[in-house]
Design a protein around this motif. Structure first.
Motif, PDB file in Angstrom:
ATOM      1  N   PRO A  10       9.123   1.000 -18.678  1.00 60.51           N
ATOM      2  CA  PRO A  10       8.324   1.437 -19.832  1.00 60.51           C
ATOM      3  C   PRO A  10       7.429   0.312 -20.344  1.00 60.51           C
ATOM      4  N   VAL A  11       6.364   0.720 -21.056  1.00 61.19           N
ATOM      5  CA  VAL A  11       5.438  -0.245 -21.641  1.00 61.19           C
ATOM      6  C   VAL A  11       5.168   0.156 -23.088  1.00 61.19           C
ATOM      7  N   GLY A  12       5.279  -0.809 -23.972  1.00 61.82           N
ATOM      8  CA  GLY A  12       4.901  -0.592 -25.362  1.00 61.82           C
ATOM      9  C   GLY A  12       3.822  -1.572 -25.770  1.00 61.82           C
ATOM     10  N   LEU A  13       3.284  -1.378 -26.960  1.00 60.93           N
ATOM     11  CA  LEU A  13       2.318  -2.317 -27.527  1.00 60.93           C
ATOM     12  C   LEU A  13       2.685  -2.551 -28.973  1.00 60.93           C
ATOM     13  N   CYS A  14       2.684  -3.822 -29.377  1.00 50.22           N
ATOM     14  CA  CYS A  14       2.972  -4.141 -30.769  1.00 50.22           C
ATOM     15  C   CYS A  14       1.743  -4.814 -31.378  1.00 50.22           C
ATOM     16  N   GLY A  15       1.217  -4.239 -32.419  1.00 56.20           N
ATOM     17  CA  GLY A  15       0.022  -4.810 -33.035  1.00 56.20           C
ATOM     18  C   GLY A  15      -0.529  -3.905 -34.112  1.00 56.20           C
ATOM     19  N   GLN A  16      -1.418  -4.439 -34.914  1.00 55.54           N
ATOM     20  CA  GLN A  16      -1.973  -3.738 -36.056  1.00 55.54           C
ATOM     21  C   GLN A  16      -3.130  -2.819 -35.678  1.00 55.54           C
ATOM     22  N   ARG A  17      -3.812  -3.098 -34.570  1.00 57.11           N
ATOM     23  CA  ARG A  17      -5.059  -2.416 -34.256  1.00 57.11           C
ATOM     24  C   ARG A  17      -4.943  -0.885 -34.198  1.00 57.11           C
ATOM     25  N   PRO A  18      -3.849  -0.297 -33.655  1.00 52.09           N
ATOM     26  CA  PRO A  18      -3.801   1.171 -33.594  1.00 52.09           C
ATOM     27  C   PRO A  18      -3.837   1.854 -34.957  1.00 52.09           C
ATOM     28  N   SER A  19      -3.397   1.150 -36.005  1.00 51.57           N
ATOM     29  CA  SER A  19      -3.437   1.765 -37.335  1.00 51.57           C
ATOM     30  C   SER A  19      -4.825   1.690 -37.950  1.00 51.57           C
TER      31      SER A  19
ATOM     32  N   PHE B 143       8.074  -3.822 -20.556  1.00 51.75           N
ATOM     33  CA  PHE B 143       6.995  -4.683 -21.030  1.00 51.75           C
ATOM     34  C   PHE B 143       6.625  -4.304 -22.457  1.00 51.75           C
ATOM     35  N   SER B 144       6.199  -5.300 -23.203  1.00 50.65           N
ATOM     36  CA  SER B 144       5.598  -5.054 -24.512  1.00 50.65           C
ATOM     37  C   SER B 144       4.306  -5.853 -24.586  1.00 50.65           C
ATOM     38  N   ILE B 145       3.209  -5.162 -24.746  1.00 53.57           N
ATOM     39  CA  ILE B 145       1.901  -5.812 -24.728  1.00 53.57           C
ATOM     40  C   ILE B 145       1.646  -6.489 -26.065  1.00 53.57           C
ATOM     41  N   GLY B 146       1.364  -7.789 -26.021  1.00 48.78           N
ATOM     42  CA  GLY B 146       0.896  -8.503 -27.194  1.00 48.78           C
ATOM     43  C   GLY B 146      -0.623  -8.536 -27.139  1.00 48.78           C
ATOM     44  N   SER B 147      -1.262  -7.609 -27.831  1.00 50.30           N
ATOM     45  CA  SER B 147      -2.707  -7.412 -27.629  1.00 50.30           C
ATOM     46  C   SER B 147      -3.529  -8.595 -28.119  1.00 50.30           C
ATOM     47  N   ASN B 148      -3.064  -9.326 -29.116  1.00 46.93           N
ATOM     48  CA  ASN B 148      -3.837 -10.471 -29.607  1.00 46.93           C
ATOM     49  C   ASN B 148      -3.934 -11.563 -28.542  1.00 46.93           C
ATOM     50  N   ASP B 149      -2.766 -11.981 -28.007  1.00 52.13           N
ATOM     51  CA  ASP B 149      -2.793 -13.033 -26.992  1.00 52.13           C
ATOM     52  C   ASP B 149      -3.466 -12.556 -25.710  1.00 52.13           C
ATOM     53  N   LEU B 150      -3.245 -11.302 -25.341  1.00 50.14           N
ATOM     54  CA  LEU B 150      -3.868 -10.799 -24.113  1.00 50.14           C
ATOM     55  C   LEU B 150      -5.390 -10.807 -24.233  1.00 50.14           C
ATOM     56  N   THR B 151      -5.900 -10.386 -25.372  1.00 46.22           N
ATOM     57  CA  THR B 151      -7.353 -10.394 -25.588  1.00 46.22           C
ATOM     58  C   THR B 151      -7.885 -11.821 -25.582  1.00 46.22           C
ATOM     59  N   GLN B 152      -7.190 -12.719 -26.240  1.00 50.75           N
ATOM     60  CA  GLN B 152      -7.607 -14.113 -26.307  1.00 50.75           C
ATOM     61  C   GLN B 152      -7.711 -14.734 -24.920  1.00 50.75           C
ATOM     62  N   LEU B 153      -6.716 -14.487 -24.086  1.00 51.70           N
ATOM     63  CA  LEU B 153      -6.680 -15.130 -22.780  1.00 51.70           C
ATOM     64  C   LEU B 153      -7.590 -14.439 -21.764  1.00 51.70           C
ATOM     65  N   LEU B 154      -7.769 -13.140 -21.890  1.00 52.31           N
ATOM     66  CA  LEU B 154      -8.684 -12.447 -20.990  1.00 52.31           C
ATOM     67  C   LEU B 154     -10.139 -12.810 -21.260  1.00 52.31           C
ATOM     68  N   LEU B 155     -10.488 -12.923 -22.559  1.00 55.54           N
ATOM     69  CA  LEU B 155     -11.878 -13.176 -22.934  1.00 55.54           C
ATOM     70  C   LEU B 155     -12.167 -14.650 -23.157  1.00 55.54           C
ATOM     71  N   GLY B 156     -11.128 -15.481 -23.150  1.00 61.88           N
ATOM     72  CA  GLY B 156     -11.344 -16.897 -23.404  1.00 61.88           C
ATOM     73  C   GLY B 156     -11.836 -17.178 -24.795  1.00 61.88           C
ATOM     74  N   VAL B 157     -11.332 -16.392 -25.772  1.00 63.82           N
ATOM     75  CA  VAL B 157     -11.771 -16.500 -27.160  1.00 63.82           C
ATOM     76  C   VAL B 157     -10.590 -16.904 -28.033  1.00 63.82           C
ATOM     77  N   ASP B 158     -10.741 -17.980 -28.777  1.00 62.52           N
ATOM     78  CA  ASP B 158      -9.724 -18.376 -29.751  1.00 62.52           C
ATOM     79  C   ASP B 158      -9.662 -17.309 -30.836  1.00 62.52           C
ATOM     80  N   ARG B 159      -8.522 -16.654 -30.942  1.00 62.74           N
ATOM     81  CA  ARG B 159      -8.430 -15.526 -31.877  1.00 62.74           C
ATOM     82  C   ARG B 159      -8.555 -15.955 -33.330  1.00 62.74           C
ATOM     83  N   ASP B 160      -8.403 -17.250 -33.615  1.00 64.57           N
ATOM     84  CA  ASP B 160      -8.515 -17.748 -34.979  1.00 64.57           C
ATOM     85  C   ASP B 160      -9.889 -18.345 -35.282  1.00 64.57           C
ATOM     86  N   SER B 161     -10.820 -18.253 -34.342  1.00 60.45           N
ATOM     87  CA  SER B 161     -12.142 -18.861 -34.526  1.00 60.45           C
ATOM     88  C   SER B 161     -13.064 -17.931 -35.298  1.00 60.45           C
TER      89      SER B 161
END
Length: 793
Positions: A745-754, A696-714
């Motif tokens: 295995p599970v990875g995460l790809c995204g800017q937030r950890p930096s 698995f590779s976690i896409g944190s942007n889409d996962l957050t958007q769909l879990l919280l029901g928030v348009d990530r571009d709003s």
């Protein structure tokens, strides 16, 4: 003078004979003597000796004249006057009788072995200080091609002697601190390879743009090789991955093929040494000079030569149009990248955008700014102002005195192995070559910024743009238990980062390759009949020279993915299959007829849902075909496939079934297939998805958007979009635990950890296997992960 050997066969020479026959001839002798047995073809020939050169000077009392002229130079006399005086004296002198007869006898014997009277030969200069590890005399002396007959050969030999005192050669020795009377010249005479009827070029056994040691880069153009070396044309360029050439392998590791414009070629014009430049045909411009077998043969020769010499090499080659044979005609150590310290990485980044004025092939990876100085030819060199951007059609060694004082260099013509490119690398000056019409489009005196930091294509921007330069001490990068890999999209830029001690690529975005390198919708390439006339014409222009639209798509995608995979070999490189939204697909050339208009493309026909649908199934087949080529034909089995936005288990089964139909089966030839963990269903049914995918590779942007029901571009909801929300963290923890329980295995790809040490801490605490980030964030993430691991104990 008794006892002097005026002439030696090239096969009598070896690399230890530089003082006898110069660097070029000693190297050719070494190739003939040591590598012919393993298949490297070198034209036979002979060389005059250094002793013969000194005898020539002494017989004509030239040492004193040269010393007197050098003294004039150091008193302030112009080099043009000094050089002309020495050359004139040499050309007026007579070859000693012994040397004269030895050359004639060797030439006759060479002709007899070839079965031809008045054999046409190449006559090349080889200085006894040439191609040393700490200095490159390449291009300082003259070569003469298509020389036929004894009289013409003897005259060409004298002209080689005279070329030791061209203005550029005198300047170079003065700059390097060499004594003009301590360097001798040997003349090499080789059977001429009729590359005027086929092609020729240069290969490097290192990527000279970034120092990547695992590539052979071959340049090729039609006709004689001078058009490539002098930068008169933009040649084809082929890249071959060296590790898969060695040993018993069936791999065909050509990772890139770029068709150059090749507008002209240099061919024979008749007898003697006369050559002419003529336009290439449309068929030649739209074809590759070499086929794949020839590319691989040259690359294998390059590896054999490099292995023999123990250092990266610069090799000139030629193809005989009469016989179809390939030959190596020169080999010398590469002298730029091999001298650079490997312990640090300099990176440049533009901090603002601007208007792009021209583009070309980027040489180096730096950025520079200055005023434009357009010079039409070397006769205008006196107008050059130090610190300006030199803009001209092409360069040769006569330009070197001003090139080293330029902020940057831009040429209309040339490729990566042209004079301008080679000298710019040696000087550390950023350059754009093959820019087409820069001399016309860049206004003299205008302020511009030359950027070579955006990949293989460089740009000249209007105005002075802000940029930053950073130096990363690679020895200071900390080791972490958690793997840290890279997010990469641009194949051209991937090799900029090969020195980073990353654990592979966690996310390579296929859609970047499609949008920026292919540019057309795959269904439009397959069905141009469904397009409007304007788009049909654009598609036809794109695929010209390819075997149809499908092959155009597959070839470009193959080479783009292969370059990224090669940059991290043998570490895993995870290629995400296409994840355009419908509105993004529609913006590709010809995309409109194949895409529906959706109110919310983010939640529409994207990712896995496209791959088995009638509207895109054929396009996905092309994606699969490219992946198969990378893995099975090229041999880069470190490429891992990842499926994005897979909503249901049924959808997962359908996609895996379609991939199998296209020859991509999990486990076959080591193929691993991952799934993006970016939909709540991927978390809730993680165990079931783990049965179908290898990781698995976690896409944190889409996962957050769909879990919280928030348009990530709003903008209005920006405060609610938080990847550290307890619901998101809990979902990540649950996915990691379930995946690990099922051996995945599970990875995460995204800017937030930096940007956020707390988020990195949460990922490490959850037991994440890897974190994938943009290259310029790599060090920050490593430091954040190390701190989190230290806290966790």
């Amino acid at each position: 003078m008794p006892g002097i050997r005026h002439v030696l066969g090239l096969d009598e020479l070896g690399i230890g004979d530089v003082k006898t026959a110069g660097g070029k001839n000693a190297s050719l002798g070494e190739l003939l003597r040591e590598l012919a047995a393993v298949g490297v073809s070198v034209p036979e020939g002979f060389a005059t000796t250094a002793e013969a050169y000194w005898e020539f000077l002494d017989a004509n009392e030239l040492r004193g004249l040269i010393a007197a002229q050098v003294a004039r130079l150091r008193r302030g006399e112009p080099v043009s006057s000094v050089g002309a005086a020495v050359r004139s004296a040499i050309l007026a002198a007579q070859l000693p009788a012994g040397l004269h007869e030895s050359i004639r006898a060797a030439y006759r014997e060479l002709g007899q072995r070839a079965g031809r009277r008045d054999l046409d030969v190449a006559v090349r200069s080889s200085a006894t200080a040439e191609d040393l590890p700490n200095a490159s005399f390449a291009g300082q002396q003259e070569s003469f091609l298509n020389v036929s007959g004894e009289t013409a050969l003897l005259e060409a030999c004298k002209r080689c002697y005279a070329s030791l005192f061209t203005d550029r050669a005198i300047n170079y020795r003065e700059d390097q601190g060499f004594d003009h009377l301590s360097i001798a010249l040997s003349v090499g005479v080789q059977r001429m390879v009729r590359s005027d009827l086929a092609g020729s070029g240069v290969l490097f056994t290192i990527d000279t743009e970034n120092g990547f040691p695992h590539h052979v880069v071959v340049s090729a153009a039609y006709g004689l090789g001078e058009s490539v070396v002098q930068g008169l044309v933009e040649p084809d360029e082929y890249t071959v991955f060296k590790p898969l050439l060695r040993g018993d392998t069936r791999a065909r590791p050509i990772t890139a093929k770029a068709r150059g414009r090749k507008e002209s070629k240099i061919v024979y014009s008749g007898g003697g040494e006369r050559v002419r430049t003529e336009d290439t045909s449309g068929a030649e411009r739209n074809s590759y000079v070499l086929d794949d077998e020839e590319i691989l043969t040259l690359a294998r020769w390059g590896v054999l030569i490099e292995d023999h010499y123990g250092t990266p090499m610069d090799v000139e080659w030629a193809k005989d149009g009469r016989t179809g044979e390939l030959f190596v005609v020169q080999a010398r150590p590469e002298t730029v990248r091999t001298r650079q310290a490997p312990g640090s990485l300099h990176t440049y980044r533009l901090l603002e955008s601007g208007q792009r004025l021209v583009s070309g092939i980027a040489v180096g990876d730096a950025i520079a700014a200055g005023r434009v100085c357009v010079l039409r030819g070397p006769e205008e060199i006196d107008r050059f102002e130090p610190g300006t951007v030199l803009v001209t059609t092409s360069t040769d060694p006569d330009w070197e005195p001003v090139m080293k004082r330029a902020a940057a260099i831009v040429t209309d013509h040339g490729g990566r192995t042209s004079h301008a490119a080679i000298v710019s690398r040696e000087l550390g000056v950023p350059a754009l070559v093959g820019a087409g019409d820069a001399t016309r489009r860049l206004a003299p005196g205008a302020e511009v910024t030359v950027c070579c930091a955006e990949g293989e294509t460089g740009y000249v921007y209007a105005g002075r743009l802000d940029f930053e330069e950073r130096e990363l001490d690679l020895a200071a990068v900390p080791e972490t238990r958690t793997a840290v890999s890279l997010n990469l999209a641009n194949p051209d830029a991937a090799l900029r980062w090969w020195r980073l001690p990353a654990d592979g690529v966690g996310l390579a975005r296929m859609e970047f390759i499609v949008a920026n390198h292919i540019k057309a919708h795959p269904m439009a390439l397959l069905h141009p009949e469904r397009l409007a006339p304007e788009d049909r014409a654009r598609i036809a222009e794109l695929v010209e020279g390819s075997a149809g639209g499908a092959e155009y798509f597959v070839e470009h995608l193959t080479h783009g993915a292969a370059r990224i995979a090669a940059s991290r070999w043998p570490d895993p490189v995870i290629l995400r299959m296409s994840d355009f939204k419908t509105n993004e697909y529609a913006r590709l050339i010809g995309g409109g007829p194949f895409e529906p208009a959706e109110e919310n493309p983010m939640l529409g026909w994207r990712g896995a849902s496209r791959y088995y649908s009638e509207g895109y199934r054929e396009g996905f087949a092309l994606e699969c075909r490219a992946v198969r080529r990378v893995r099975d034909d090229i041999g880069l089995t470190n490429l891992v496939v990842m499926i994005p936005f897979c909503r249901t288990l049924r959808e997962a089964d359908q996609v895996i079934g379609v991939m199998a139909e296209e020859g991509l089966r999990r486990g076959e030839n080591g193929l691993r297939v991952y799934v993006m963990g970016e939909i709540p269903a991927n978390v809730v049914l993680a165990a079931e998805f783990a049965e179908r995918f290898d990781g698995f590779s976690i896409g944190s942007n889409d996962l957050t958007q769909l879990l919280l029901g928030v348009d990530r571009d709003s903008a209005e909801l920006a405060e609610l979009f938080d990847e550290r929300d307890p619901a998101v963290i809990a979902s990540i923890e649950r996915l990691v635990a379930t995946a690990h329980a099922n051996g995945r295995p599970v990875g995460l790809c995204g800017q937030r950890p930096s940007d956020d040490p707390d988020f990195a801490r949460a990922l490490v605490s959850a037991g994440i296997d890897s974190i994938s980030v943009a290259p310029d964030s790599f060090l920050a993430v490593k430091e954040n992960v190390l701190a989190a691991e230290s806290e966790a104990g």
